[in-house]
Design a protein around this motif. Structure first.
Motif, PDB file in Angstrom:
ATOM      1  N   MET A 135      -5.000   3.402   3.309  1.00 45.38           N
ATOM      2  CA  MET A 135      -3.871   4.298   3.144  1.00 45.38           C
ATOM      3  C   MET A 135      -2.834   3.949   4.215  1.00 45.38           C
ATOM      4  O   MET A 135      -3.114   4.017   5.403  1.00 45.38           O
ATOM      5  CB  MET A 135      -4.358   5.744   3.300  1.00 45.38           C
ATOM      6  CG  MET A 135      -3.273   6.748   3.395  1.00 45.38           C
ATOM      7  SD  MET A 135      -3.823   8.478   3.412  1.00 45.38           S
ATOM      8  CE  MET A 135      -4.829   8.582   4.866  1.00 45.38           C
ATOM      9  N   ARG A 136      -1.653   3.566   3.794  1.00 43.36           N
ATOM     10  CA  ARG A 136      -0.559   3.233   4.704  1.00 43.36           C
ATOM     11  C   ARG A 136       0.310   4.471   4.886  1.00 43.36           C
ATOM     12  O   ARG A 136       0.857   5.004   3.922  1.00 43.36           O
ATOM     13  CB  ARG A 136       0.275   2.087   4.137  1.00 43.36           C
ATOM     14  CG  ARG A 136       1.364   1.637   5.078  1.00 43.36           C
ATOM     15  CD  ARG A 136       2.112   0.420   4.516  1.00 43.36           C
ATOM     16  NE  ARG A 136       3.267   0.135   5.307  1.00 43.36           N
ATOM     17  CZ  ARG A 136       4.463   0.710   5.157  1.00 43.36           C
ATOM     18  NH1 ARG A 136       4.636   1.609   4.216  1.00 43.36           N
ATOM     19  NH2 ARG A 136       5.474   0.386   5.933  1.00 43.36           N
TER      20      ARG A 136
ATOM     21  N   GLN B 236       3.564   6.525   6.490  1.00 40.88           N
ATOM     22  CA  GLN B 236       4.945   6.338   6.917  1.00 40.88           C
ATOM     23  C   GLN B 236       5.403   7.564   7.689  1.00 40.88           C
ATOM     24  O   GLN B 236       5.127   8.700   7.272  1.00 40.88           O
ATOM     25  CB  GLN B 236       5.859   6.133   5.718  1.00 40.88           C
ATOM     26  CG  GLN B 236       5.642   4.832   4.990  1.00 40.88           C
ATOM     27  CD  GLN B 236       6.648   4.704   3.872  1.00 40.88           C
ATOM     28  OE1 GLN B 236       6.559   5.411   2.878  1.00 40.88           O
ATOM     29  NE2 GLN B 236       7.608   3.812   4.058  1.00 40.88           N
TER      30      GLN B 236
ATOM     31  N   GLU C 297       4.315  10.299   4.840  1.00 43.46           N
ATOM     32  CA  GLU C 297       4.106   9.985   3.431  1.00 43.46           C
ATOM     33  C   GLU C 297       3.041   8.911   3.296  1.00 43.46           C
ATOM     34  O   GLU C 297       2.908   8.039   4.156  1.00 43.46           O
ATOM     35  CB  GLU C 297       5.406   9.480   2.788  1.00 43.46           C
ATOM     36  CG  GLU C 297       6.457  10.538   2.635  1.00 43.46           C
ATOM     37  CD  GLU C 297       7.696  10.038   1.900  1.00 43.46           C
ATOM     38  OE1 GLU C 297       7.733   8.846   1.495  1.00 43.46           O
ATOM     39  OE2 GLU C 297       8.634  10.829   1.738  1.00 43.46           O
ATOM     40  N   ALA C 298       2.304   9.002   2.202  1.00 43.63           N
ATOM     41  CA  ALA C 298       1.336   7.973   1.799  1.00 43.63           C
ATOM     42  C   ALA C 298       1.525   7.782   0.304  1.00 43.63           C
ATOM     43  O   ALA C 298       1.486   8.760  -0.458  1.00 43.63           O
ATOM     44  CB  ALA C 298      -0.090   8.401   2.118  1.00 43.63           C
ATOM     45  N   ASP C 299       1.785   6.565  -0.091  1.00 42.31           N
ATOM     46  CA  ASP C 299       2.004   6.254  -1.506  1.00 42.31           C
ATOM     47  C   ASP C 299       3.099   7.116  -2.125  1.00 42.31           C
ATOM     48  O   ASP C 299       2.976   7.591  -3.252  1.00 42.31           O
ATOM     49  CB  ASP C 299       0.699   6.388  -2.295  1.00 42.31           C
ATOM     50  CG  ASP C 299      -0.382   5.472  -1.763  1.00 42.31           C
ATOM     51  OD1 ASP C 299      -0.053   4.331  -1.382  1.00 42.31           O
ATOM     52  OD2 ASP C 299      -1.553   5.907  -1.717  1.00 42.31           O
ATOM     53  N   GLY C 300       4.156   7.375  -1.349  1.00 36.90           N
ATOM     54  CA  GLY C 300       5.297   8.136  -1.854  1.00 36.90           C
ATOM     55  C   GLY C 300       5.089   9.641  -1.903  1.00 36.90           C
ATOM     56  O   GLY C 300       5.968  10.369  -2.362  1.00 36.90           O
ATOM     57  N   LYS C 301       3.949  10.135  -1.431  1.00 37.06           N
ATOM     58  CA  LYS C 301       3.672  11.572  -1.460  1.00 37.06           C
ATOM     59  C   LYS C 301       3.641  12.107  -0.033  1.00 37.06           C
ATOM     60  O   LYS C 301       3.040  11.508   0.859  1.00 37.06           O
ATOM     61  CB  LYS C 301       2.318  11.841  -2.127  1.00 37.06           C
ATOM     62  CG  LYS C 301       1.987  13.309  -2.203  1.00 37.06           C
ATOM     63  CD  LYS C 301       0.663  13.560  -2.869  1.00 37.06           C
ATOM     64  CE  LYS C 301       0.409  15.058  -2.863  1.00 37.06           C
ATOM     65  NZ  LYS C 301      -0.883  15.421  -3.327  1.00 37.06           N
TER      66      LYS C 301
END
Length: 148
Positions: A1-2, A4, A50-54
């Motif tokens: 999990m990247r 941001q 955020e992770a994967d845009g969420k």
């Protein structure tokens, strides 16, 4: 999990904050933080994770006299995956960049997980102060301390 780290400028109360911060549960945060109208401008500095845009978490910082009170909130579905530690590390980096001395958190007595959150912070080098805060010195790089 990247993950941001995104500074919100300016920060507004929105559906994600209402879900994660406002939905954290009674007694966790001061009512003045969570009782907001959608779209209202927020004081102080806010960042979202955020992770994967969420959006899965938030960090908040209120600077006073060279120190910063911090708040962190993580989406319940993302807990136990290092998001809280990520937020804490980023908040300390933000404090360091601003030349602050301490970061601190106040775990309210009404927090349903008061002891667990207190222990989590203590495990991350926070110490209890006489006024009920849990604080940690902001570690400056050696060159900034005059050692390099």
């Amino acid at each position: 999990m990247r993950l941001q780290w995104i500074q919100e400028s300016p920060p507004y109360w929105d559906a994600d904050k209402a879900r994660i911060v406002g939905g954290a549960g009674a007694g966790i945060f001061e009512p003045t933080i969570v009782e907001r109208e959608k779209g209202s401008l927020l004081p102080d500095a806010w960042w979202r994770v955020e992770a994967d845009g969420k959006t899965i978490g938030y960090g908040w910082m209120d600077i006073t006299w060279g120190d910063a009170e911090i708040l962190l909130a993580v989406d319940p579905a993302a807990r136990g995956r290092g998001v809280g530690t990520f937020i804490l590390e980023r908040l300390e980096a933000e404090a360091r960049e601003r030349g602050l001395h301490y970061i601190y958190n106040v775990v309210r007595e009404t927090h349903p997980l008061h002891d667990e959150v207190t222990q989590w912070l203590k495990a991350r080098h926070f110490s209890a102060s006489e006024d009920g805060k849990l604080l940690r010195a902001v570690v400056q790089p050696a060159a900034a301390q005059g050692f390099g």
